[in-house]
Motif scaffolding. Structure first.
Motif, PDB file in Angstrom:
ATOM      1  N   ALA A  82      10.652 -34.405  -8.863  1.00 38.83           N
ATOM      2  CA  ALA A  82       9.734 -34.216  -7.803  1.00 38.83           C
ATOM      3  C   ALA A  82       8.866 -33.286  -7.574  1.00 38.83           C
ATOM      4  CB  ALA A  82      10.780 -34.883  -6.633  1.00 38.83           C
ATOM      5  N   LEU A  83       8.938 -32.421  -6.846  1.00 41.37           N
ATOM      6  CA  LEU A  83       8.141 -31.461  -6.002  1.00 41.37           C
ATOM      7  C   LEU A  83       7.542 -30.765  -6.544  1.00 41.37           C
ATOM      8  CD1 LEU A  83       9.357 -32.254  -2.692  1.00 41.37           C
ATOM      9  CD2 LEU A  83       7.794 -33.299  -3.282  1.00 41.37           C
TER      10      LEU A  83
ATOM     11  N   ASP B 224      13.856 -32.104  -7.842  1.00 40.36           N
ATOM     12  CA  ASP B 224      13.929 -33.001  -7.923  1.00 40.36           C
ATOM     13  C   ASP B 224      14.448 -33.439  -7.000  1.00 40.36           C
ATOM     14  OD1 ASP B 224      16.777 -32.241  -7.681  1.00 40.36           O
ATOM     15  OD2 ASP B 224      17.113 -32.284  -9.184  1.00 40.36           O
ATOM     16  N   TYR B 225      14.461 -35.520  -7.118  1.00 41.04           N
ATOM     17  CA  TYR B 225      14.499 -36.029  -5.745  1.00 41.04           C
ATOM     18  C   TYR B 225      15.944 -36.136  -5.568  1.00 41.04           C
ATOM     19  CZ  TYR B 225      10.554 -38.833  -6.163  1.00 41.04           C
ATOM     20  OH  TYR B 225       9.862 -39.578  -5.913  1.00 41.04           O
ATOM     21  N   ALA B 226      16.859 -35.306  -6.182  1.00 39.20           N
ATOM     22  CA  ALA B 226      18.301 -35.243  -5.076  1.00 39.20           C
ATOM     23  C   ALA B 226      17.658 -33.968  -4.089  1.00 39.20           C
ATOM     24  CB  ALA B 226      18.705 -34.271  -5.883  1.00 39.20           C
ATOM     25  N   GLY B 227      17.035 -32.623  -4.452  1.00 38.92           N
ATOM     26  CA  GLY B 227      16.506 -31.684  -3.704  1.00 38.92           C
ATOM     27  C   GLY B 227      15.482 -31.791  -2.666  1.00 38.92           C
ATOM     28  N   PHE B 228      14.409 -32.935  -3.000  1.00 42.35           N
ATOM     29  CA  PHE B 228      13.932 -33.713  -2.176  1.00 42.35           C
ATOM     30  C   PHE B 228      14.678 -34.009  -0.581  1.00 42.35           C
ATOM     31  CE2 PHE B 228       9.635 -36.373  -1.960  1.00 42.35           C
ATOM     32  CZ  PHE B 228       9.154 -36.752  -0.490  1.00 42.35           C
TER      33      PHE B 228
ATOM     34  N   ALA C  20      14.536 -33.372   3.448  1.00 39.58           N
ATOM     35  CA  ALA C  20      14.121 -34.201   4.321  1.00 39.58           C
ATOM     36  C   ALA C  20      15.781 -34.447   5.278  1.00 39.58           C
ATOM     37  CB  ALA C  20      14.165 -35.598   3.731  1.00 39.58           C
ATOM     38  N   ALA C  21      16.955 -34.886   4.670  1.00 43.71           N
ATOM     39  CA  ALA C  21      17.749 -35.315   5.917  1.00 43.71           C
ATOM     40  C   ALA C  21      18.524 -34.083   6.639  1.00 43.71           C
ATOM     41  CB  ALA C  21      18.848 -35.394   5.018  1.00 43.71           C
ATOM     42  N   ALA C  22      17.958 -32.600   5.819  1.00 47.96           N
ATOM     43  CA  ALA C  22      18.624 -31.635   6.679  1.00 47.96           C
ATOM     44  C   ALA C  22      17.053 -30.706   8.191  1.00 47.96           C
ATOM     45  CB  ALA C  22      18.444 -29.848   6.231  1.00 47.96           C
ATOM     46  N   ILE C  23      16.573 -31.617   7.792  1.00 48.55           N
ATOM     47  CA  ILE C  23      15.108 -31.732   8.431  1.00 48.55           C
ATOM     48  C   ILE C  23      15.710 -32.954  10.078  1.00 48.55           C
ATOM     49  CG2 ILE C  23      12.876 -32.305   9.215  1.00 48.55           C
ATOM     50  CD1 ILE C  23      12.365 -30.813   6.343  1.00 48.55           C
ATOM     51  N   ALA C  24      15.893 -34.001   9.082  1.00 46.56           N
ATOM     52  CA  ALA C  24      16.214 -35.180  10.146  1.00 46.56           C
ATOM     53  C   ALA C  24      17.058 -34.741  10.975  1.00 46.56           C
ATOM     54  CB  ALA C  24      17.037 -36.554   9.661  1.00 46.56           C
ATOM     55  N   ALA C  25      18.183 -33.774  10.520  1.00 46.56           N
ATOM     56  CA  ALA C  25      19.604 -32.912  11.611  1.00 46.56           C
ATOM     57  C   ALA C  25      19.076 -32.862  12.124  1.00 46.56           C
ATOM     58  CB  ALA C  25      20.950 -33.045  10.522  1.00 46.56           C
ATOM     59  N   GLY C  26      18.151 -31.565  12.281  1.00 52.41           N
ATOM     60  CA  GLY C  26      17.904 -30.638  13.134  1.00 52.41           C
ATOM     61  C   GLY C  26      16.766 -30.836  13.498  1.00 52.41           C
ATOM     62  N   LEU C  27      16.486 -32.484  13.474  1.00 49.87           N
ATOM     63  CA  LEU C  27      15.405 -32.998  14.395  1.00 49.87           C
ATOM     64  C   LEU C  27      16.350 -33.528  15.724  1.00 49.87           C
ATOM     65  CD1 LEU C  27      12.620 -34.230  12.800  1.00 49.87           C
ATOM     66  CD2 LEU C  27      12.508 -32.520  14.074  1.00 49.87           C
TER      67      LEU C  27
ATOM     68  N   PRO D 188       8.869 -33.168   2.657  1.00 48.48           N
ATOM     69  CA  PRO D 188      10.148 -33.268   2.784  1.00 48.48           C
ATOM     70  C   PRO D 188      10.212 -33.420   4.304  1.00 48.48           C
ATOM     71  CG  PRO D 188       9.641 -31.350   0.924  1.00 48.48           C
ATOM     72  CD  PRO D 188       7.901 -32.115   1.277  1.00 48.48           C
ATOM     73  N   ILE D 189       8.975 -32.864   5.153  1.00 52.16           N
ATOM     74  CA  ILE D 189       9.071 -32.471   6.766  1.00 52.16           C
ATOM     75  C   ILE D 189       8.691 -33.950   6.669  1.00 52.16           C
ATOM     76  CG2 ILE D 189       7.124 -32.153   8.726  1.00 52.16           C
ATOM     77  CD1 ILE D 189       7.677 -29.080   7.279  1.00 52.16           C
ATOM     78  N   LEU D 190       7.367 -34.521   6.565  1.00 49.57           N
ATOM     79  CA  LEU D 190       7.367 -35.571   7.026  1.00 49.57           C
ATOM     80  C   LEU D 190       8.686 -36.957   6.496  1.00 49.57           C
ATOM     81  CD1 LEU D 190       4.848 -38.057   7.809  1.00 49.57           C
ATOM     82  CD2 LEU D 190       4.095 -38.075   5.074  1.00 49.57           C
ATOM     83  N   PHE D 191       9.337 -36.900   5.155  1.00 53.11           N
ATOM     84  CA  PHE D 191       9.803 -37.722   5.526  1.00 53.11           C
ATOM     85  C   PHE D 191      11.490 -37.166   5.991  1.00 53.11           C
ATOM     86  CE2 PHE D 191       7.173 -39.722   2.799  1.00 53.11           C
ATOM     87  CZ  PHE D 191       7.664 -41.243   1.717  1.00 53.11           C
ATOM     88  N   GLY D 192      11.613 -36.289   6.931  1.00 52.17           N
ATOM     89  CA  GLY D 192      12.245 -35.779   7.557  1.00 52.17           C
ATOM     90  C   GLY D 192      12.528 -36.485   8.370  1.00 52.17           C
ATOM     91  N   ILE D 193      11.089 -36.583   9.128  1.00 52.70           N
ATOM     92  CA  ILE D 193      10.499 -37.150  10.629  1.00 52.70           C
ATOM     93  C   ILE D 193      11.462 -39.133  10.655  1.00 52.70           C
ATOM     94  CG2 ILE D 193       8.960 -37.875  11.834  1.00 52.70           C
ATOM     95  CD1 ILE D 193       7.635 -35.228  11.119  1.00 52.70           C
TER      96      ILE D 193
END
Length: 513
Positions: A19-20, A29-33, A37-44, A67-72
């Motif tokens: 992925a990145l 990879d895509y799982a890590g990507f 993003a999911a962790a950033i979402a939870a933190g927000l 990851p930040i953009l898609f975490g948002i």
């Protein structure tokens, strides 16, 4: 639908797919990507940022950006990407105007030092605060988002020089992405999107379709545009696609020709964001081959008004080939394009008027700006402010910009913001800024300066006045000292007369650097 669902699906279906990348090095990879993003979402969410809240990103290109953009998005929030090249004060104005609840910034101190963002928290990737934010258990699936929910608040400038926040919905981004597949290029998991142009703008918008197809995402180690680096990455990674301004294309072609490269490994270069000279695209095709597609769009209709296809660009034998190279192609699949008279009535083919576009990719409107909305949006049509005509075959030809915007190196520069910066100089009485054609940059900024009390300002001090207020790329490349500015009876500066003064070229005062 939430755009982050495309990432969640890619991670579910092909978790081990690369992925990145940072240069040639795979970061995850895509799982890590998706996990990031999911962790950033939870933190927000843990910070109280709810669905529909706005979160700004003021960073240069880096592997943390997506990851930040898609975490948002994953959190159901609205992303506010801010051009990382802007001056901290310019970025702070956008943060304040958007009422962002949080900012991800490479240099939080520079942003908070302006004092303009109040108590809005700033977090730098890699910091302790960022580690705390991402320590929360990741959310399993992105938050729900309706097609009309604002996903991306895209700040573009207006004639006043103050940015306007174009509200791009989830539906707008979906229409843009699917139109890419229909009108620009196909994408497969073997492909790689290369981010050499700012991810806050066109390059980042093309991340969506590459995530949809599970493709790779590559940030050069330089973080930006280095032609030799791009040619090297293409040889190593293969199937590279990228968005580039015409000036970037020209530099890439010059470098390829100098090292006798044919761009091996480059699949597609999508160019736009400014005028491409016919001679330059002909040279590009001769050096790199049929790797090009042109798009025309605006932040208000992101990347999706018209497209000049790879086949059109490569069809040397067509009798209208040269004329088509000078066009910006035909309406993309989701777009209706009209040419309007001053009274907003449609004009027939061949007549020049204002370009208008309608379709599911057109923004919902500008944030908190009813006056601008009334000017730009009429009965579902976006009035672009650009002048052009449609030929009998449906190809759209741009003639001029109805506004005074300067496009230099693919970046939009509005004269008033440069003028306001220069007017802070104690030795400047009046100033007027225009753009003039340049073979390398497309256009350059030229400032006509009236000295105060006859004292000629020093070029370096004029540069300093600009860089104290605006981004460095916006400062003039040339200063021309004049005793007065030409004006009409109403006191309005006649910029047409200033442009005429550049032919023949007067003796300029060069910029200091």
């Amino acid at each position: 639908m939430n755009p982050a669902e495309w990432l969640a699906r890619a991670a579910r279906d092909t978790p081990a797919a690369p992925a990145l990348f940072h240069g040639t090095r795979q970061v995850c990879d895509y799982a890590g990507f998706a996990r990031q993003a999911a962790a950033i979402a939870a933190g927000l969410h843990a910070r109280g940022i709810a669905q529909g809240d706005r979160v700004a990103i003021f960073m240069p290109n880096c592997v943390d950006y997506l990851p930040i953009l898609f975490g948002i998005f994953w959190a159901g929030a609205t992303a506010v990407p801010v051009n990382g090249k802007l001056h901290a004060r310019e970025a702070a104005w956008i943060v304040a105007h958007s009422r962002a609840a949080l900012v991800f910034a490479k240099d939080p101190e520079a942003l908070t030092a302006t004092g303009d963002i109040g108590t809005t928290p700033c977090i730098a990737p890699g910091s302790a605060d960022f580690a705390t934010l991402t320590a929360a258990p990741p959310h399993d699936w992105p938050a729900a988002m309706d097609r009309d929910d604002t996903a991306w608040l895209f700040y573009t400038s207006g004639t006043t020089g103050r940015p306007k926040g174009a509200m791009l919905s989830a539906g707008n981004l979906m229409a843009m992405s699917l139109s890419y597949l229909a009108d620009v290029d196909d994408v497969s998991p073997r492909d790689a999107a290369l981010y050499a142009a700012p991810m806050s703008h066109g390059a980042g918008l093309y991340a969506f379709v590459h995530i949809l197809r599970g493709a790779r995402h590559v940030v050069p180690e330089s973080g930006g545009f280095d032609p030799a680096e791009i040619l090297s990455l293409a040889r190593s990674l293969r199937n590279i696609s990228m968005f580039a301004a015409p000036t970037m294309v020209k530099r890439l072609v010059d470098t390829a020709r100098a090292c006798q490269s044919n761009g091996d490994g480059i699949k597609t270069i999508v160019y736009g964001g400014g005028p491409m000279y016919v001679a330059d695209i002909q040279t590009a095709l001769a050096v790199l081959g049929p790797k090009f597609v042109q798009i025309y769009g605006q932040g208000e209709a992101p990347m999706t008004i018209s497209a000049l296809s790879r086949a059109d660009l490569a069809d040397h034998d067509h009798p209208d080939w040269a004329a088509r190279l000078a066009s910006v192609g035909r309406a993309q699949s989701v777009a209706e394009v009209r040419i309007l008279a001053p009274d907003a009535s449609p004009l027939p083919r061949g007549e020049i008027g204002e370009i208008a576009v309608r379709g599911p990719q057109v923004m919902r409107g500008y944030l908190d700006n009813p006056e601008a909305n009334a000017r730009a949006l009429r009965d579902g049509w976006l009035l672009t402010g650009d002048l052009g005509h449609l030929d009998p075959a449906g190809y759209l030809h741009l003639h001029d910009r109805a506004r005074d915007m300067v496009i230099s190196g693919g970046s939009n520069i509005y004269p008033r913001e440069v003028e306001e910066a220069l007017l802070t100089h104690p030795d400047i009485s009046e100033v007027s800024v225009i753009g003039t054609p340049d073979p390398d940059w497309g256009e350059i900024v030229v400032a006509f300066v009236v000295p105060r009390d006859g004292t000629p300002p020093d070029p370096r001090s004029m540069d300093d006045a600009c860089t104290a207020m605006i981004a460095r790329f916006k400062k003039p490349k040339r200063y021309i000292l004049v005793p007065e500015l030409p004006k009409n009876n109403y006191g309005k500066v006649l910029k047409t007369e200033l442009r005429a003064q550049l032919t023949p070229d007067p003796t300029p005062v060069p910029a200091a650097s």
